[in-house]
Design a protein around this motif. Structure first.
Motif, PDB file in Angstrom:
ATOM      1  N   ARG A  62     -35.754 -11.615-111.928  1.00 35.77           N
ATOM      2  CA  ARG A  62     -37.021 -10.917-112.213  1.00 35.77           C
ATOM      3  C   ARG A  62     -36.838  -9.398-112.222  1.00 35.77           C
ATOM      4  NH1 ARG A  62     -40.735 -14.160-107.798  1.00 35.77           N
ATOM      5  NH2 ARG A  62     -40.730 -16.174-108.841  1.00 35.77           N
ATOM      6  N   ALA A  63     -35.613  -8.930-112.018  1.00 39.64           N
ATOM      7  CA  ALA A  63     -35.303  -7.494-111.941  1.00 39.64           C
ATOM      8  C   ALA A  63     -36.094  -6.814-110.821  1.00 39.64           C
ATOM      9  CB  ALA A  63     -35.536  -6.816-113.285  1.00 39.64           C
ATOM     10  N   GLN A  64     -36.194  -7.492-109.668  1.00 35.10           N
ATOM     11  CA  GLN A  64     -36.907  -6.957-108.513  1.00 35.10           C
ATOM     12  C   GLN A  64     -35.915  -6.583-107.422  1.00 35.10           C
ATOM     13  OE1 GLN A  64     -39.381 -10.355-107.596  1.00 35.10           O
ATOM     14  NE2 GLN A  64     -41.087  -9.585-108.825  1.00 35.10           N
ATOM     15  N   ASP A  65     -36.102  -5.403-106.850  1.00 33.97           N
ATOM     16  CA  ASP A  65     -35.281  -4.995-105.713  1.00 33.97           C
ATOM     17  C   ASP A  65     -35.655  -5.822-104.489  1.00 33.97           C
ATOM     18  OD1 ASP A  65     -33.946  -3.004-107.125  1.00 33.97           O
ATOM     19  OD2 ASP A  65     -35.447  -1.481-106.615  1.00 33.97           O
ATOM     20  N   VAL A  66     -34.688  -5.977-103.578  1.00 31.26           N
ATOM     21  CA  VAL A  66     -34.931  -6.745-102.355  1.00 31.26           C
ATOM     22  C   VAL A  66     -34.467  -5.929-101.158  1.00 31.26           C
ATOM     23  CG1 VAL A  66     -34.392  -8.840-101.060  1.00 31.26           C
ATOM     24  CG2 VAL A  66     -34.631  -8.940-103.554  1.00 31.26           C
ATOM     25  N   SER A  67     -35.365  -5.735-100.224  1.00 30.35           N
ATOM     26  CA  SER A  67     -35.042  -5.048 -98.974  1.00 30.35           C
ATOM     27  C   SER A  67     -34.845  -6.093 -97.875  1.00 30.35           C
ATOM     28  CB  SER A  67     -36.181  -4.105 -98.585  1.00 30.35           C
ATOM     29  OG  SER A  67     -37.314  -4.858 -98.177  1.00 30.35           O
ATOM     30  N   PRO A  68     -34.239  -5.698 -96.766  1.00 32.89           N
ATOM     31  CA  PRO A  68     -34.165  -6.637 -95.631  1.00 32.89           C
ATOM     32  C   PRO A  68     -35.550  -7.120 -95.196  1.00 32.89           C
ATOM     33  CG  PRO A  68     -32.644  -4.832 -95.295  1.00 32.89           C
ATOM     34  CD  PRO A  68     -33.473  -4.474 -96.508  1.00 32.89           C
ATOM     35  N   HIS A  69     -36.545  -6.235 -95.272  1.00 26.56           N
ATOM     36  CA  HIS A  69     -37.915  -6.635 -94.918  1.00 26.56           C
ATOM     37  C   HIS A  69     -38.430  -7.733 -95.850  1.00 26.56           C
ATOM     38  CE1 HIS A  69     -42.022  -6.325 -93.479  1.00 26.56           C
ATOM     39  NE2 HIS A  69     -42.413  -6.219 -94.731  1.00 26.56           N
ATOM     40  N   ASP A  70     -38.107  -7.633 -97.135  1.00 22.27           N
ATOM     41  CA  ASP A  70     -38.514  -8.674 -98.096  1.00 22.27           C
ATOM     42  C   ASP A  70     -37.904 -10.022 -97.716  1.00 22.27           C
ATOM     43  OD1 ASP A  70     -39.902  -6.808 -99.707  1.00 22.27           O
ATOM     44  OD2 ASP A  70     -38.074  -6.368-100.862  1.00 22.27           O
ATOM     45  N   ILE A  71     -36.637 -10.004 -97.316  1.00 20.47           N
ATOM     46  CA  ILE A  71     -35.959 -11.239 -96.908  1.00 20.47           C
ATOM     47  C   ILE A  71     -36.632 -11.816 -95.669  1.00 20.47           C
ATOM     48  CG2 ILE A  71     -33.792 -12.218 -96.029  1.00 20.47           C
ATOM     49  CD1 ILE A  71     -32.329 -10.145 -97.826  1.00 20.47           C
ATOM     50  N   ALA A  72     -36.897 -10.965 -94.691  1.00 23.53           N
ATOM     51  CA  ALA A  72     -37.552 -11.421 -93.451  1.00 23.53           C
ATOM     52  C   ALA A  72     -38.901 -12.062 -93.745  1.00 23.53           C
ATOM     53  CB  ALA A  72     -37.713 -10.244 -92.486  1.00 23.53           C
ATOM     54  N   LYS A  98     -27.039  -1.631-100.303  1.00 20.95           N
ATOM     55  CA  LYS A  98     -26.969  -0.421-101.120  1.00 20.95           C
ATOM     56  C   LYS A  98     -28.067   0.537-100.688  1.00 20.95           C
ATOM     57  CE  LYS A  98     -27.715  -2.232-105.099  1.00 20.95           C
ATOM     58  NZ  LYS A  98     -27.844  -2.618-106.512  1.00 20.95           N
ATOM     59  N   PRO A  99     -27.835   1.825-100.851  1.00 25.09           N
ATOM     60  CA  PRO A  99     -28.910   2.774-100.525  1.00 25.09           C
ATOM     61  C   PRO A  99     -30.098   2.589-101.464  1.00 25.09           C
ATOM     62  CG  PRO A  99     -26.846   3.933-101.065  1.00 25.09           C
ATOM     63  CD  PRO A  99     -26.622   2.470-101.310  1.00 25.09           C
ATOM     64  N   ARG A 105     -33.636   6.417 -96.092  1.00 29.08           N
ATOM     65  CA  ARG A 105     -33.493   5.647 -94.854  1.00 29.08           C
ATOM     66  C   ARG A 105     -33.387   4.148 -95.112  1.00 29.08           C
ATOM     67  NH1 ARG A 105     -38.930   7.077 -92.471  1.00 29.08           N
ATOM     68  NH2 ARG A 105     -39.310   6.876 -94.692  1.00 29.08           N
ATOM     69  N   ALA A 106     -33.837   3.717 -96.262  1.00 26.91           N
ATOM     70  CA  ALA A 106     -33.920   2.280 -96.556  1.00 26.91           C
ATOM     71  C   ALA A 106     -32.668   1.780 -97.268  1.00 26.91           C
ATOM     72  CB  ALA A 106     -35.151   2.002 -97.415  1.00 26.91           C
ATOM     73  N   ARG A 107     -32.471   0.477 -97.190  1.00 25.29           N
ATOM     74  CA  ARG A 107     -31.368  -0.187 -97.879  1.00 25.29           C
ATOM     75  C   ARG A 107     -31.932  -1.301 -98.757  1.00 25.29           C
ATOM     76  NH1 ARG A 107     -28.683   3.527 -97.185  1.00 25.29           N
ATOM     77  NH2 ARG A 107     -27.252   3.934 -95.509  1.00 25.29           N
ATOM     78  N   LEU A 108     -31.195  -1.597 -99.818  1.00 23.24           N
ATOM     79  CA  LEU A 108     -31.500  -2.739-100.668  1.00 23.24           C
ATOM     80  C   LEU A 108     -30.350  -3.720-100.561  1.00 23.24           C
ATOM     81  CD1 LEU A 108     -32.879  -0.958-103.861  1.00 23.24           C
ATOM     82  CD2 LEU A 108     -34.180  -2.050-102.022  1.00 23.24           C
ATOM     83  N   ILE A 109     -30.664  -4.996-100.718  1.00 20.29           N
ATOM     84  CA  ILE A 109     -29.656  -6.054-100.643  1.00 20.29           C
ATOM     85  C   ILE A 109     -29.466  -6.607-102.047  1.00 20.29           C
ATOM     86  CG2 ILE A 109     -29.002  -8.224 -99.537  1.00 20.29           C
ATOM     87  CD1 ILE A 109     -29.510  -5.805 -97.604  1.00 20.29           C
ATOM     88  N   SER A 110     -28.214  -6.719-102.465  1.00 22.50           N
ATOM     89  CA  SER A 110     -27.945  -7.271-103.797  1.00 22.50           C
ATOM     90  C   SER A 110     -26.825  -8.297-103.722  1.00 22.50           C
ATOM     91  CB  SER A 110     -27.584  -6.155-104.785  1.00 22.50           C
ATOM     92  OG  SER A 110     -26.380  -5.531-104.397  1.00 22.50           O
ATOM     93  N   LEU A 111     -26.818  -9.164-104.706  1.00 21.51           N
ATOM     94  CA  LEU A 111     -25.783 -10.196-104.809  1.00 21.51           C
ATOM     95  C   LEU A 111     -24.469  -9.581-105.280  1.00 21.51           C
ATOM     96  CD1 LEU A 111     -27.846 -12.910-106.668  1.00 21.51           C
ATOM     97  CD2 LEU A 111     -27.069 -13.028-104.300  1.00 21.51           C
ATOM     98  N   THR A 112     -23.394 -10.211-104.900  1.00 20.04           N
ATOM     99  CA  THR A 112     -22.082  -9.821-105.416  1.00 20.04           C
ATOM    100  C   THR A 112     -21.708 -10.768-106.556  1.00 20.04           C
ATOM    101  OG1 THR A 112     -20.922 -11.298-103.901  1.00 20.04           O
ATOM    102  CG2 THR A 112     -21.316  -9.027-103.125  1.00 20.04           C
ATOM    103  N   ASP A 113     -20.685 -10.390-107.288  1.00 26.51           N
ATOM    104  CA  ASP A 113     -20.175 -11.282-108.331  1.00 26.51           C
ATOM    105  C   ASP A 113     -19.709 -12.599-107.719  1.00 26.51           C
ATOM    106  OD1 ASP A 113     -20.721  -9.512-110.380  1.00 26.51           O
ATOM    107  OD2 ASP A 113     -18.713  -8.627-110.362  1.00 26.51           O
ATOM    108  N   LYS A 114     -19.170 -12.541-106.492  1.00 22.71           N
ATOM    109  CA  LYS A 114     -18.735 -13.765-105.798  1.00 22.71           C
ATOM    110  C   LYS A 114     -19.902 -14.738-105.630  1.00 22.71           C
ATOM    111  CE  LYS A 114     -16.900 -15.257-101.261  1.00 22.71           C
ATOM    112  NZ  LYS A 114     -16.688 -16.575-101.680  1.00 22.71           N
ATOM    113  N   SER A 115     -21.074 -14.234-105.263  1.00 16.16           N
ATOM    114  CA  SER A 115     -22.252 -15.109-105.114  1.00 16.16           C
ATOM    115  C   SER A 115     -22.599 -15.765-106.436  1.00 16.16           C
ATOM    116  CB  SER A 115     -23.471 -14.310-104.653  1.00 16.16           C
ATOM    117  OG  SER A 115     -23.460 -14.146-103.271  1.00 16.16           O
ATOM    118  N   ARG A 116     -22.636 -14.960-107.475  1.00 16.93           N
ATOM    119  CA  ARG A 116     -22.991 -15.501-108.792  1.00 16.93           C
ATOM    120  C   ARG A 116     -21.979 -16.551-109.233  1.00 16.93           C
ATOM    121  NH1 ARG A 116     -23.326 -10.079-109.299  1.00 16.93           N
ATOM    122  NH2 ARG A 116     -25.427  -9.262-109.052  1.00 16.93           N
ATOM    123  N   THR A 117     -20.701 -16.281-109.001  1.00 13.98           N
ATOM    124  CA  THR A 117     -19.643 -17.232-109.366  1.00 13.98           C
ATOM    125  C   THR A 117     -19.766 -18.520-108.559  1.00 13.98           C
ATOM    126  OG1 THR A 117     -18.151 -15.429-109.967  1.00 13.98           O
ATOM    127  CG2 THR A 117     -17.137 -17.563-109.486  1.00 13.98           C
TER     128      THR A 117
END
Length: 160
Positions: A62-72, A98-99, A105-117
């Motif tokens: 969906r091209a949406q950023d994800v923060s740790p708070h979003d995951i929680a 990622k910054p 102060r915030a971080r974003l969480i993203s998938l790696t190529d390893k996850s996609r593979t």
């Protein structure tokens, strides 16, 4: 003019149709759980880790950023548990912190190529089978099915 009996028949027919669809949704959900359960064992992950990866994949699509708070919030776990979860996924090479582009102060969480593979490897056959079924329907029918599933997802879990 329709009689009350006709109305009762229509209501019963609709009720049966709704229950048939809801039963099919439950069966599909069960099949998806079994599919993800197999991956969980193969990847040596717990259910929460895998649920976080699924959430990240959906949000990435969906091209949406994800923060740790979003995951929680999505997993309904504490921020401390989320930190441990992200640490595990980062240590296993499945996510990156990622910054945030605006909030330093915030971080974003993203998938790696390893996850996609890993996901592609584990789900290729299942995805191919689902695509085969989908090709039995017209684009208009698929649009109705997609709308129904999307609305159902929002109805039962707005943080999907």
């Amino acid at each position: 003019m329709a009689s009350p009996a006709d109305s009762d028949d229509t209501s019963r027919d609709m009720d049966r149709a709704v229950w048939r669809v809801l039963s099919a949704v439950r069966a599909f959900s069960d099949a998806m759980d079994r599919m993800y359960s197999g991956m969980k064992g193969d990847m040596d992950m717990n259910a929460t880790d895998l649920a976080a990866l699924r959430m990240l994949i959906i949000r990435e699509q969906r091209a949406q950023d994800v923060s740790p708070h979003d995951i929680a919030r999505h997993l309904r776990i504490s921020t401390a548990s989320t930190t441990k979860l992200v640490d595990r996924l980062e240590d296993s090479g499945h996510v990156l912190r990622k910054p945030h582009p605006v909030d330093r102060r915030a971080r974003l969480i993203s998938l790696t190529d390893k996850s996609r593979t890993d996901f592609t490897h584990h789900f290729r056959d299942s995805i191919d089978a689902m695509r085969d079924v989908a090709f039995d329907y017209s684009p208009a029918e698929l649009a109705v099915i997609a709308d129904f599933i999307e609305r159902l997802s929002v109805g039962i879990g707005p943080d999907a």
